[in-house]
Design an enzyme around this catalytic site. Structure first.
Site, PDB file in Angstrom:
ATOM      1  N   ARG A   1       0.829  -1.224   0.000  1.00 53.93           N
ATOM      2  CA  ARG A   1       0.000   0.000   0.000  1.00 53.93           C
ATOM      3  C   ARG A   1       0.861   1.272   0.000  1.00 53.93           C
ATOM      4  O   ARG A   1       1.950   1.283   0.570  1.00 53.93           O
ATOM      5  CB  ARG A   1      -0.958  -0.038   1.206  1.00 53.93           C
ATOM      6  CG  ARG A   1      -1.937  -1.196   1.073  1.00 53.93           C
ATOM      7  CD  ARG A   1      -2.903  -1.284   2.212  1.00 53.93           C
ATOM      8  NE  ARG A   1      -3.843  -0.174   2.229  1.00 53.93           N
ATOM      9  CZ  ARG A   1      -4.745   0.009   3.184  1.00 53.93           C
ATOM     10  NH1 ARG A   1      -4.803  -0.834   4.204  1.00 53.93           N
ATOM     11  NH2 ARG A   1      -5.570   1.023   3.132  1.00 53.93           N
TER      12      ARG A   1
ATOM     13  N   ASP B   1     -15.535   2.917   3.136  1.00 54.05           N
ATOM     14  CA  ASP B   1     -15.369   1.530   3.577  1.00 54.05           C
ATOM     15  C   ASP B   1     -16.630   0.695   3.360  1.00 54.05           C
ATOM     16  O   ASP B   1     -16.602  -0.532   3.509  1.00 54.05           O
ATOM     17  CB  ASP B   1     -14.974   1.484   5.057  1.00 54.05           C
ATOM     18  CG  ASP B   1     -13.567   2.034   5.274  1.00 54.05           C
ATOM     19  OD1 ASP B   1     -12.759   2.007   4.331  1.00 54.05           O
ATOM     20  OD2 ASP B   1     -13.279   2.502   6.393  1.00 54.05           O
TER      21      ASP B   1
ATOM     22  N   ARG C   1      -9.920  -3.206  -4.100  1.00 56.30           N
ATOM     23  CA  ARG C   1     -11.358  -3.468  -3.909  1.00 56.30           C
ATOM     24  C   ARG C   1     -12.154  -3.294  -5.199  1.00 56.30           C
ATOM     25  O   ARG C   1     -13.236  -3.863  -5.312  1.00 56.30           O
ATOM     26  CB  ARG C   1     -11.939  -2.584  -2.804  1.00 56.30           C
ATOM     27  CG  ARG C   1     -11.560  -3.106  -1.443  1.00 56.30           C
ATOM     28  CD  ARG C   1     -12.382  -2.513  -0.319  1.00 56.30           C
ATOM     29  NE  ARG C   1     -11.847  -3.047   0.927  1.00 56.30           N
ATOM     30  CZ  ARG C   1     -11.780  -2.408   2.074  1.00 56.30           C
ATOM     31  NH1 ARG C   1     -12.245  -1.175   2.159  1.00 56.30           N
ATOM     32  NH2 ARG C   1     -11.276  -2.989   3.140  1.00 56.30           N
TER      33      ARG C   1
HETATM   34  C1  S3P Z   1      -9.526   5.482   8.050  1.00 61.15           C
HETATM   35  C2  S3P Z   1      -9.537   6.205   6.890  1.00 61.15           C
HETATM   36  C3  S3P Z   1      -9.883   5.636   5.587  1.00 61.15           C
HETATM   37  C4  S3P Z   1     -10.607   4.306   5.737  1.00 61.15           C
HETATM   38  C5  S3P Z   1      -9.929   3.406   6.732  1.00 61.15           C
HETATM   39  C6  S3P Z   1      -9.910   4.060   8.100  1.00 61.15           C
HETATM   40  C7  S3P Z   1      -9.131   6.145   9.299  1.00 61.15           C
HETATM   41  O1  S3P Z   1      -8.702   5.399   4.861  1.00 61.15           O
HETATM   42  O2  S3P Z   1     -10.710   3.669   4.488  1.00 61.15           O
HETATM   43  O3  S3P Z   1     -10.596   2.172   6.836  1.00 61.15           O
HETATM   44  O4  S3P Z   1      -9.362   5.593  10.393  1.00 61.15           O
HETATM   45  O5  S3P Z   1      -8.581   7.262   9.217  1.00 61.15           O
HETATM   46  P1  S3P Z   1      -8.037   6.534   3.911  1.00 61.15           P
HETATM   47  O6  S3P Z   1      -7.525   7.614   4.773  1.00 61.15           O
HETATM   48  O7  S3P Z   1      -6.938   5.820   3.179  1.00 61.15           O
HETATM   49  O8  S3P Z   1      -9.134   6.997   2.998  1.00 61.15           O
END
Ligand code: S3P
Length: 422
Positions: free
Chosen positions: A119, A306, A337
């Protein structure tokens, strides 16, 4: 890899509580870990991701006393740890911790599983470096985990997020606690606001407005206790199941209803779902519904990022063509995804199409059965299981163990609300 088979035609009924919100759980542990006074956290998520963060702050020097299910007391103070900290599958864990430790005097190595190592980490390396941090990644471009964060004095920055990401915003805001001068983050589209809300609750000077957040450095004085409400992202699975399945009426209790998390309720309501929210209790109720297609705009997507896997399942069971715009970020989640969703829905007989950054799903009404590979992604495993239980035939979910990332009790709760037995 473990597989599980779920028979179709289940009803979703009753009341249940889902694990404590995962995003809030990570932040509660991290904020308490740098706090000046002990903080008791209850309702902590029991998923592997949050357990990793608890072990990480403990390894870094915070005193953590575990009282029982979901309750811990954390006394802050970080001193560093010589070996690598393993964050498992957790993007939130690795990215937020990188920001948290960047301004300390020690060096921290942060690592995770194969998915984490794929990632993108450049999104946090870039702004943290602009603050004066030393964050070295791996891989040919130096942008992948493991990350080595060598603590340095930091300076505040004025940063506009290139992607709508609460993780990036939060990494910068946590680093800002130890920077010289204020740090401002500007967001193209609002994302979950837990970090700024919780820092303000911990006595940190935070100003918000007009799509920007500014944090001033200073002492962190967490509240004596933090109670974590239920995770809306987990609630979404049951609520979509109740909308899709026959004769269903289900309530998820005590769900977090704050900003940029409840977008899935609006999407479902537009799809004709019989869904209602009690703003006082946080209870959300959904009943069997005739679902129809909708368009989810790119601006709306961060508020339900999500939930796209389970909303895509709802779309496949709806009448008409549902379009999800601005889906690029979904390619860099726990799995790709976009690919995982297309593979799953095509397996159920639904048609999908990609046009640039938009995913179109043509609904087929009641979903048939099939076999779905979770690709090690907890949300894909749970979306597939719900599609199976609410559809007309059985679904086998390969890699079902991925549910432990955020919801170890998912199979137990599926039995509770449907009567299905594993
Ligand atoms: C999250 C932010 C989101 C989300 C992840 C949790 C967080 O990710 O998809 O499951 O707790 O800040 P991104 O910041 O990559 O969008």
């Amino acid at each position: 890899m473990s597989a599980i088979t779920i028979e179709g035609s289940q009803r979703f009924t009753g009341r249940l509580r889902v694990p404590g919100d995962k995003s809030i759980s990570h932040r509660a542990l991290m904020i308490a870990a740098v706090g000046r006074r002990p903080c008791t956290i209850s309702g902590l998520s029991d998923g592997d991701d949050v357990t990793r963060t608890r072990l990480a702050v403990q390894a870094l020097g915070a005193q953590v006393e575990v009282h029982g299910t979901g309750e811990v007391t954390v006394a802050g103070g970080l001193a560093g740890v010589p070996g690598a900290i393993y964050l498992g599958n957790s993007g939130t864990g690795i990215r937020l911790l990188a920001g948290l430790v960047a301004g300390y005097h020690f060096t921290t190595t942060l690592d995770g599983d194969a998915s984490i190592r794929r990632r993108p980490m450049d999104r946090i390396i870039e702004p943290l470096s602009a603050m004066g941090a030393s964050v070295r990644g791996s891989g040919s471009g130096g942008t992948l985990a493991p990350l080595t964060v060598q603590g340095r004095p930091l300076r505040g920055i004025d940063y506009t997020l290139p992607v709508a990401s609460a993780q990036v915003k939060s990494a910068v805001l946590l680093a800002a606690l130890r920077a010289e001068g204020p740090t401002a983050v500007h967001e193209p589209v609002p994302t979950r606001a837990h970090t700024e809300e919780m820092l303000a609750d911990a006595g940190v000077r935070v100003e918000r407005g007009g799509g920007s957040v500014t944090v001033w450095p200073g002492e962190v004085e967490p509240p004596h206790s933090i109670g974590i409400p239920g995770d809306p992202s987990q609630a979404a699975f049951w609520l979509v199941g109740a909308c899709m399945a026959p004769d269903s009426d289900l309530t998820v209790e005590n769900v977090y209803l704050g900003p940029a998390r409840g977008g899935f309720v609006d999407v479902l309501a537009r799809m004709g779902a019989d869904i209602s929210v009690d703003p006082d209790s946080g209870d959300i109720r959904a009943c069997t519904s005739e679902l129809r297609a909708t368009r989810v705009s790119a601006d709306e997507l961060p508020g339900c990022i999500d939930e796209v896997p389970i909303l895509a399942v709802a779309a496949a069971a709806a009448e008409g063509v549902t379009v999800f715009e601005g889906i690029g970020e979904l390619r860099v989640k726990e799995s790709d995804r976009v690919a995982s969703i297309i593979e799953m829905l095509n397996g159920f007989g639904a048609q999908t199409e990609i046009d640039g950054e938009a995913l179109a799903v043509a609904g087929v009404g009641r979903l048939g059965g099939g076999t779905v590979d979770s690709h090690g992604d907890h949300r894909m495993a749970m979306a597939a299981a719900i599609a199976g239980a609410a559809g007309s035939a059985s679904v086998t979910v390969e890699g079902f163990e991925a549910t432990a990332t955020s919801y170890p009790g998912f199979a137990r709760d599926l039995s509770r609300v449907t009567g299905w037995s594993p």
